[in-house]
Write a protein that holds these residues in place. Structure first.
Motif, PDB file in Angstrom:
ATOM      1  N   ALA A   1       0.841  -1.200   0.000  1.00 56.45           N
ATOM      2  CA  ALA A   1       0.000   0.000   0.000  1.00 56.45           C
ATOM      3  C   ALA A   1       0.878   1.253   0.000  1.00 56.45           C
ATOM      4  O   ALA A   1       1.596   1.531   0.971  1.00 56.45           O
ATOM      5  CB  ALA A   1      -0.919   0.007   1.216  1.00 56.45           C
ATOM      6  N   ALA A   2       0.832   2.007  -1.094  1.00 57.77           N
ATOM      7  CA  ALA A   2       1.691   3.185  -1.235  1.00 57.77           C
ATOM      8  C   ALA A   2       1.361   4.240  -0.186  1.00 57.77           C
ATOM      9  O   ALA A   2       2.255   4.924   0.336  1.00 57.77           O
ATOM     10  CB  ALA A   2       1.556   3.770  -2.633  1.00 57.77           C
ATOM     11  N   ARG A   3       0.074   4.399   0.148  1.00 64.09           N
ATOM     12  CA  ARG A   3      -0.295   5.423   1.129  1.00 64.09           C
ATOM     13  C   ARG A   3       0.245   5.088   2.518  1.00 64.09           C
ATOM     14  O   ARG A   3       0.530   5.984   3.316  1.00 64.09           O
ATOM     15  CB  ARG A   3      -1.811   5.604   1.173  1.00 64.09           C
ATOM     16  CG  ARG A   3      -2.593   4.334   1.374  1.00 64.09           C
ATOM     17  CD  ARG A   3      -4.079   4.576   1.341  1.00 64.09           C
ATOM     18  NE  ARG A   3      -4.844   3.338   1.355  1.00 64.09           N
ATOM     19  CZ  ARG A   3      -6.056   3.221   1.856  1.00 64.09           C
ATOM     20  NH1 ARG A   3      -6.641   4.294   2.379  1.00 64.09           N
ATOM     21  NH2 ARG A   3      -6.693   2.067   1.825  1.00 64.09           N
ATOM     22  N   ALA A   4       0.401   3.780   2.810  1.00 66.20           N
ATOM     23  CA  ALA A   4       0.993   3.387   4.085  1.00 66.20           C
ATOM     24  C   ALA A   4       2.476   3.756   4.123  1.00 66.20           C
ATOM     25  O   ALA A   4       2.991   4.214   5.148  1.00 66.20           O
ATOM     26  CB  ALA A   4       0.810   1.891   4.319  1.00 66.20           C
ATOM     27  N   VAL A   5       3.162   3.564   2.999  1.00 63.98           N
ATOM     28  CA  VAL A   5       4.571   3.945   2.925  1.00 63.98           C
ATOM     29  C   VAL A   5       4.722   5.457   3.101  1.00 63.98           C
ATOM     30  O   VAL A   5       5.592   5.930   3.837  1.00 63.98           O
ATOM     31  CB  VAL A   5       5.181   3.497   1.580  1.00 63.98           C
ATOM     32  CG1 VAL A   5       6.613   3.994   1.453  1.00 63.98           C
ATOM     33  CG2 VAL A   5       5.129   1.980   1.450  1.00 63.98           C
ATOM     34  N   LEU A   6       3.864   6.218   2.450  1.00 60.65           N
ATOM     35  CA  LEU A   6       3.914   7.674   2.578  1.00 60.65           C
ATOM     36  C   LEU A   6       3.619   8.106   4.017  1.00 60.65           C
ATOM     37  O   LEU A   6       4.227   9.059   4.524  1.00 60.65           O
ATOM     38  CB  LEU A   6       2.913   8.320   1.622  1.00 60.65           C
ATOM     39  CG  LEU A   6       3.232   8.178   0.129  1.00 60.65           C
ATOM     40  CD1 LEU A   6       2.087   8.750  -0.711  1.00 60.65           C
ATOM     41  CD2 LEU A   6       4.545   8.887  -0.206  1.00 60.65           C
ATOM     42  N   PHE A   7       2.700   7.399   4.652  1.00 59.16           N
ATOM     43  CA  PHE A   7       2.367   7.742   6.035  1.00 59.16           C
ATOM     44  C   PHE A   7       3.549   7.459   6.958  1.00 59.16           C
ATOM     45  O   PHE A   7       3.826   8.236   7.886  1.00 59.16           O
ATOM     46  CB  PHE A   7       1.138   6.958   6.489  1.00 59.16           C
ATOM     47  CG  PHE A   7       0.639   7.348   7.857  1.00 59.16           C
ATOM     48  CD1 PHE A   7       0.001   8.565   8.060  1.00 59.16           C
ATOM     49  CD2 PHE A   7       0.817   6.507   8.948  1.00 59.16           C
ATOM     50  CE1 PHE A   7      -0.450   8.930   9.328  1.00 59.16           C
ATOM     51  CE2 PHE A   7       0.362   6.864  10.199  1.00 59.16           C
ATOM     52  CZ  PHE A   7      -0.274   8.081  10.394  1.00 59.16           C
TER      53      PHE A   7
END
Length: 688
Positions: free
Chosen positions: A364-370
């Motif tokens: 999940a890209a948004r998890a990495v960004l978070f």
């Protein structure tokens, strides 16, 4: 006023306790042992990473084998720590290594055997604190009774038998006491477990904060509450399996949740602290970064915790607890409100940041960004505390001439980078570097919190007229009790690459003292020591040029002494720097001639103005042929066209001999001792 006095007294009490703890030989042995098992912990982390990767590519058998391997390594870790502490203690205090190991393990077996008397392999599952404490007390008892094992003959008499029985009784008492403490700690842990087991938001936050808090005393909270960790891990695995089968909802709090969101870089989310060190302009941090970065990638942060330090440091401990707590709160609600997907894969604690969240959330890209956002936020939390600590550790001092500076200088135009690195000859390269670094940082912190740095001056005179023609600047440490200490502490600054800062601090403040206090005494030379490490600093020449933009007082010259007793690694570069200094009108002196690495090569390689003969040549006058040898050395130095000065003249007989040898300049207690600037001014006024 009452508040200030109370606060100061509290700080003094805390500082005394901290100093005693850090300087305690048991604390030092524990620290060395912790550092020694670090490679084993790193290897276990790599095994966990490999197991996770194998599981992701569905190599099930390999993943299971690697998981069993890392569990076995975890089980063996307390035993290994027990053995290594015994080795450390034996080596430090010249005891038998095998005897220390044997007795320490026997006591540990006795303690755990009473606890698990019905199990054959009762050493399995022993906790790390129990293993360490048993090693500490066993070796202390052995040290007190070591003469028993150094006796050549067994004496069959009552006094000797009494000593033996007393020794065995102490070991037995230690076993029983250890067992009782183990039982009490089990009961206490069970009670705490019932309160902080992470089954809801509040309990989960308490669990995280309490685990981090134990690090203040250098204790890894994971090992203290490992029962909670094992229970949470088992429940996490069961919950994920049930969720995948559609039989249960996925819990937010899990082992992977804590490892992914709250432990980036290890306990305290210290990856953010490492980033702060990277962006800090403090050169003393570079050595720590070098040894910490490879381990921090795999979330192993003991070098940072002990090196910054976080342990027993109330300043850095605040962000150490605050950062993972903030990460926990934000990650919990981000998951609850579906800002990021829940972590639904088991991820090993040693999996590097960004990779762990990618694996735990199935990419999940948004998890990495978070996670990147949390790391950046943690950096913002750590940064002001780190800057405050640096300013506090390098506290402001007052020179006799009344001006104030920081030692070492921080955040101004005279900040110097550290060239190269220190060679380490120990075969245990990493452990040697880390222990040396921590020892140096500890000594420097103690030094700077117990007094001020001051400049003293020692006159150099002509032997014929005993006229003062130069002043050598000397660095001293003045304790809070008024005691003056010579610069034996410089080895700590050299060890962590801070000699450039020290040298330039001395140079800057000596020149300022010249302008403010000595300018009315013209016709002399101000002599300042400069280390080879400083000469090789890339922007040293530009900094000296900035310092000399204001011309020296009329009749004064600046002289830099290079130390012949220290090895020069880049002689060609030194030649270039010295030539550039001479172009600036600075005289060059060779200090400690006759005591160092390459005496004759210095005379032929470097263009010098003065040669300072070392005190050892004066001491040699007492030996047969000593005067003739000194005479030949003086003639050799004069062939190079340099002035010759001899150091350490302390008696009238030495004065007579060095004068007969053709020496015209001298420095020593017979003429003038080093003195603070106010005393020097009184002396010069009296001679005016």
């Amino acid at each position: 006023m009452t508040y200030n006095i109370t606060t100061k007294n509290t700080n003094n009490i805390f500082h005394q306790l901290k100093t005693r703890f850090i300087n305690n030989r048991i604390s030092q042995a524990v620290l060395s042992s912790t550092m020694a098992i670090m490679p084993f912990s790193v290897l276990r982390g790599l095994v966990i990473v490999a197991s996770t990767l194998c599981q992701d590519v569905h190599w099930v058998k390999t993943a299971v084998w690697l998981e069993n391997l890392q569990q076995s390594m975890l089980t063996f870790l307390p035993i290994l720590l027990n053995i290594i502490f015994s080795i450390q203690w034996a080596v430090r205090y010249r005891l038998s290594i095998m005897l220390c190991i044997s007795l320490s393990l026997t006591v540990l077996l006795g303690i755990t055997g009473l606890e698990h008397s019905n199990e054959a392999n009762f050493l399995i599952g022993v906790s790390l604190p129990v293993s360490l404490l048993s090693a500490i007390f066993t070796n202390l008892i052995l040290e007190k009774n070591i003469n028993l094992f150094r006796t050549n003959k067994v004496k069959l008499n009552w006094p000797f038998s009494k000593i033996v029985l007393t020794f065995l009784g102490k070991l037995l008492l230690l076993v029983v006491t250890g067992h009782l403490i183990l039982r009490a700690s089990d009961w206490l842990t069970q009670d705490i477990t019932a309160v902080i087991y992470p089954d809801n938001f509040i309990h989960g936050l308490l669990y995280e904060v309490i685990r981090e808090t134990t690090w203040f005393f250098g204790i890894h909270g994971y090992y203290i509450f490992q029962d909670i960790g094992f229970r949470l891990m088992n429940n996490t695995i069961a919950n994920i399996d049930a969720w995948k089968a559609g039989h249960a909802s996925l819990n937010i709090l899990s082992t992977s949740f804590y490892e992914t969101w709250c432990a980036t870089g290890g306990s305290g989310a210290t990856l953010s602290l490492l980033i702060c060190l990277l962006i800090s302009r403090n050169p003393s941090n570079r050595h720590l970064i070098k040894v910490s970065l490879p381990l921090a990638i795999f979330n192993i942060n003991e070098p940072l915790i002990f090196g910054v330090p976080v342990v027993l440091n109330p300043v850095m401990f605040i962000p150490f607890v605050m950062t993972p707590a903030v990460d926990y709160i934000l990650a919990y609600y981000a998951t609850l409100w579906h800002v990021v997907p829940p972590v639904h894969q088991m991820v090993g604690w040693a999996t590097p940041a960004l990779i762990n969240v990618w694996l735990g959330t199935d990419g999940a890209a948004r998890a990495v960004l978070f996670q990147i956002f949390l790391i950046a936020l943690g950096t913002g939390i750590y940064w002001p505390f780190l800057r405050y600590m640096e300013k506090r550790d390098h506290k402001e001092i007052t020179l006799p001439c009344g001006n104030k500076r920081f030692v070492p200088l921080k955040g101004n135009q005279f900040q110097l980078p550290v060239p190269g690195h220190r060679d380490v000859e120990s075969p245990h390269h990493y452990l040697s570097e880390m222990n040396d670094y921590i020892d140096a940082r500890r000594n420097i912190n103690e030094l700077q919190s117990s007094g001020n740095f001051v400049l003293w001056f020692q006159p150099q005179i002509t032997l014929d007229e005993q006229k003062i023609v130069a002043m050598e600047v000397l660095l001293r440490h003045q304790g809070d009790d008024g005691k003056i200490t010579p610069p034996i502490f410089l080895k700590y600054y050299e060890r962590i690459g801070m000699m450039p800062e020290i040298d330039f601090w001395v140079l800057e403040n000596a020149v300022e003292a010249l302008h403010h206090d000595l300018s009315r005494f013209p016709g002399m030379t101000l002599s300042v020591n400069i280390s080879p490490q400083t000469l090789l600093a890339p922007n040293f020449l530009s900094l000296v040029g900035k310092l000399l933009r204001t011309p020296l007082p009329s009749g004064w010259q600046l002289e830099m002494e290079i130390t012949e007793s220290q090895k020069v690694n880049e002689p060609k570069r030194v030649i270039e720097v010295l030539a550039a200094l001479r172009q600036l009108g600075i005289k060059i002196a060779l200090d400690d001639f006759g005591s160092g690495y390459s005496t004759l090569s210095y005379l032929t390689q470097y263009e010098l103005d003065k040669i300072k003969l070392d005190r050892t040549l004066v001491l040699g006058l007492a030996r047969e042929g000593g005067e003739a040898f000194l005479h030949h050395v003086v003639q050799l130095c004069k062939t190079s066209g340099n002035q010759v000065l001899i150091e350490g003249v302390e008696t009238n007989e030495e004065h007579r001999i060095v004068k007969n040898c053709g020496i015209h300049l001298a420095q020593g207690y017979l003429f003038h001792r080093p003195q603070p600037i106010n005393k020097i001014c009184e002396l010069l006024n009296a001679k005016a």
